[in-house]
Scaffold this motif. Sequence first.
Motif, PDB file in Angstrom:
ATOM      1  N   PRO A   1       0.604  -1.237   0.152  1.00 43.56           N
ATOM      2  CA  PRO A   1       0.046   0.103   0.138  1.00 43.56           C
ATOM      3  C   PRO A   1       0.938   1.403   0.005  1.00 43.56           C
ATOM      4  O   PRO A   1       1.888   1.327   0.759  1.00 43.56           O
ATOM      5  CB  PRO A   1      -0.758  -0.086   1.464  1.00 43.56           C
ATOM      6  N   TYR A   2       0.478   2.273  -0.771  1.00 44.52           N
ATOM      7  CA  TYR A   2       1.080   3.532  -0.706  1.00 44.52           C
ATOM      8  C   TYR A   2       0.033   4.469  -0.520  1.00 44.52           C
ATOM      9  O   TYR A   2      -1.094   4.408  -0.787  1.00 44.52           O
ATOM     10  CB  TYR A   2       1.760   3.751  -2.227  1.00 44.52           C
ATOM     11  N   PHE A   3       0.465   5.557   0.054  1.00 43.12           N
ATOM     12  CA  PHE A   3      -0.514   6.752   0.554  1.00 43.12           C
ATOM     13  C   PHE A   3      -0.010   8.083  -0.357  1.00 43.12           C
ATOM     14  O   PHE A   3       1.304   8.318  -0.485  1.00 43.12           O
ATOM     15  CB  PHE A   3      -0.491   6.760   1.855  1.00 43.12           C
ATOM     16  N   PHE A   4      -1.061   8.696  -0.742  1.00 41.52           N
ATOM     17  CA  PHE A   4      -0.771   9.999  -1.581  1.00 41.52           C
ATOM     18  C   PHE A   4      -1.479  11.168  -1.035  1.00 41.52           C
ATOM     19  O   PHE A   4      -2.737  10.702  -0.776  1.00 41.52           O
ATOM     20  CB  PHE A   4      -0.860   9.815  -3.247  1.00 41.52           C
ATOM     21  N   VAL A   5      -1.341  12.247  -1.385  1.00 43.29           N
ATOM     22  CA  VAL A   5      -2.191  13.627  -1.444  1.00 43.29           C
ATOM     23  C   VAL A   5      -2.480  13.638  -2.690  1.00 43.29           C
ATOM     24  O   VAL A   5      -1.519  14.021  -3.496  1.00 43.29           O
ATOM     25  CB  VAL A   5      -1.435  14.572  -0.837  1.00 43.29           C
ATOM     26  N   VAL A   6      -3.803  14.231  -3.091  1.00 43.62           N
ATOM     27  CA  VAL A   6      -3.994  14.142  -4.524  1.00 43.62           C
ATOM     28  C   VAL A   6      -4.123  16.003  -4.625  1.00 43.62           C
ATOM     29  O   VAL A   6      -4.850  16.565  -3.902  1.00 43.62           O
ATOM     30  CB  VAL A   6      -5.667  13.766  -4.797  1.00 43.62           C
ATOM     31  N   MET A   7      -3.501  16.358  -5.651  1.00 42.67           N
ATOM     32  CA  MET A   7      -3.513  17.796  -5.883  1.00 42.67           C
ATOM     33  C   MET A   7      -4.684  18.059  -6.931  1.00 42.67           C
ATOM     34  O   MET A   7      -4.913  17.055  -7.696  1.00 42.67           O
ATOM     35  CB  MET A   7      -2.095  18.524  -6.495  1.00 42.67           C
ATOM     36  N   SER A   8      -5.169  19.339  -6.954  1.00 46.98           N
ATOM     37  CA  SER A   8      -6.217  19.760  -7.687  1.00 46.98           C
ATOM     38  C   SER A   8      -5.764  19.777  -9.468  1.00 46.98           C
ATOM     39  O   SER A   8      -4.501  19.866  -9.673  1.00 46.98           O
ATOM     40  CB  SER A   8      -6.606  20.993  -7.476  1.00 46.98           C
ATOM     41  N   GLU A   9      -6.880  19.442 -10.124  1.00 48.70           N
ATOM     42  CA  GLU A   9      -6.344  19.367 -11.789  1.00 48.70           C
ATOM     43  C   GLU A   9      -5.768  20.644 -12.058  1.00 48.70           C
ATOM     44  O   GLU A   9      -4.890  20.905 -12.837  1.00 48.70           O
ATOM     45  CB  GLU A   9      -7.601  19.145 -12.430  1.00 48.70           C
ATOM     46  N   SER A  10      -6.117  21.907 -11.413  1.00 48.30           N
ATOM     47  CA  SER A  10      -5.765  23.359 -11.935  1.00 48.30           C
ATOM     48  C   SER A  10      -4.251  23.480 -11.602  1.00 48.30           C
ATOM     49  O   SER A  10      -3.363  23.846 -12.089  1.00 48.30           O
ATOM     50  CB  SER A  10      -6.430  24.454 -11.545  1.00 48.30           C
TER      51      SER A  10
ATOM     52  N   LYS B   1      -1.140  11.066 -12.482  1.00 53.56           N
ATOM     53  CA  LYS B   1      -2.441  10.114 -12.467  1.00 53.56           C
ATOM     54  C   LYS B   1      -3.713  10.739 -12.861  1.00 53.56           C
ATOM     55  O   LYS B   1      -3.961  11.688 -12.120  1.00 53.56           O
ATOM     56  CB  LYS B   1      -2.650   9.224 -11.253  1.00 53.56           C
ATOM     57  N   ASP B   2      -4.214  10.362 -13.985  1.00 56.23           N
ATOM     58  CA  ASP B   2      -5.566  11.077 -14.180  1.00 56.23           C
ATOM     59  C   ASP B   2      -5.541  12.391 -14.311  1.00 56.23           C
ATOM     60  O   ASP B   2      -6.619  13.027 -13.960  1.00 56.23           O
ATOM     61  CB  ASP B   2      -6.820  10.518 -13.362  1.00 56.23           C
ATOM     62  N   GLY B   3      -4.547  13.034 -15.095  1.00 55.32           N
ATOM     63  CA  GLY B   3      -4.541  14.542 -15.019  1.00 55.32           C
ATOM     64  C   GLY B   3      -4.026  15.249 -13.814  1.00 55.32           C
ATOM     65  O   GLY B   3      -4.465  16.701 -13.568  1.00 55.32           O
ATOM     66  N   ARG B   4      -3.600  14.638 -12.607  1.00 52.24           N
ATOM     67  CA  ARG B   4      -3.511  15.238 -11.580  1.00 52.24           C
ATOM     68  C   ARG B   4      -2.171  14.748 -11.083  1.00 52.24           C
ATOM     69  O   ARG B   4      -1.811  13.718 -11.440  1.00 52.24           O
ATOM     70  CB  ARG B   4      -4.418  15.002 -10.464  1.00 52.24           C
ATOM     71  N   TYR B   5      -1.592  15.475 -10.173  1.00 55.50           N
ATOM     72  CA  TYR B   5      -0.278  15.033  -9.432  1.00 55.50           C
ATOM     73  C   TYR B   5      -0.573  14.291  -8.124  1.00 55.50           C
ATOM     74  O   TYR B   5      -1.452  14.983  -7.397  1.00 55.50           O
ATOM     75  CB  TYR B   5       0.683  16.155  -9.079  1.00 55.50           C
ATOM     76  N   LEU B   6       0.163  13.446  -7.599  1.00 51.06           N
ATOM     77  CA  LEU B   6       0.116  12.548  -6.429  1.00 51.06           C
ATOM     78  C   LEU B   6       1.283  12.981  -5.720  1.00 51.06           C
ATOM     79  O   LEU B   6       2.188  12.672  -6.195  1.00 51.06           O
ATOM     80  CB  LEU B   6      -0.338  11.095  -6.708  1.00 51.06           C
ATOM     81  N   VAL B   7       1.298  13.308  -4.611  1.00 51.39           N
ATOM     82  CA  VAL B   7       2.128  13.604  -3.681  1.00 51.39           C
ATOM     83  C   VAL B   7       2.320  12.375  -2.518  1.00 51.39           C
ATOM     84  O   VAL B   7       1.582  12.019  -1.762  1.00 51.39           O
ATOM     85  CB  VAL B   7       1.990  14.761  -2.746  1.00 51.39           C
ATOM     86  N   PRO B   8       3.611  11.645  -2.637  1.00 46.25           N
ATOM     87  CA  PRO B   8       3.674  10.396  -2.112  1.00 46.25           C
ATOM     88  C   PRO B   8       3.818  10.777  -0.670  1.00 46.25           C
ATOM     89  O   PRO B   8       4.884  11.604  -0.373  1.00 46.25           O
ATOM     90  CB  PRO B   8       4.808   9.666  -2.838  1.00 46.25           C
ATOM     91  N   LEU B   9       3.341  10.074   0.344  1.00 48.69           N
ATOM     92  CA  LEU B   9       3.637  10.205   1.794  1.00 48.69           C
ATOM     93  C   LEU B   9       4.337   9.181   2.440  1.00 48.69           C
ATOM     94  O   LEU B   9       3.481   7.912   2.512  1.00 48.69           O
ATOM     95  CB  LEU B   9       2.074  10.487   2.403  1.00 48.69           C
TER      96      LEU B   9
END
Length: 96
Positions: A17-26, A62-70
Motif C-alpha cells: 500500500p502507498y499513500f498519496f495526497v491528491v493535488m487539484s487539476e488546476s 495520475k488521471d491529469g493530477r499529481y499525487l504527492v507520495p507520503l
Amino acid sequence: MEWVFDGEIIEWRGPAPYFFVVMSESDSAELKEEARSLIYWGQVPVHVVIGDTEFSTALFPKDGRYLVPLKDAVRKAEGISDGDVVAGIVRLARRS
C-alpha cells in the motif's frame, strides 16, 4: 514557485500500500507547465511541507493530477490517514 493546496489522502493498493495526497487539476496543470525542464519519467522532483514536516519527493502523474507520495514517517508525524484532507505546500526542486 510554490503551490499551496488542500488535498485528500488516498491509499493506492499495489504489491504494497502507498499513500498519496491528491493535488487539484488546476494546480497540477500549472505545476506541469512550470516544471517542464524538471520532469523525468513523468515525475517531478519537489520539496513538500505538510504541517511541521518537510521532505523531498517526486510527484506522480495520475488521471491529469499529481499525487504527492507520503512515507509512513510523514503520516505518523502529522497524525494523518486515508481519507483525511491536509494542507500542504509544494516547491519545485532541482534534480541532483
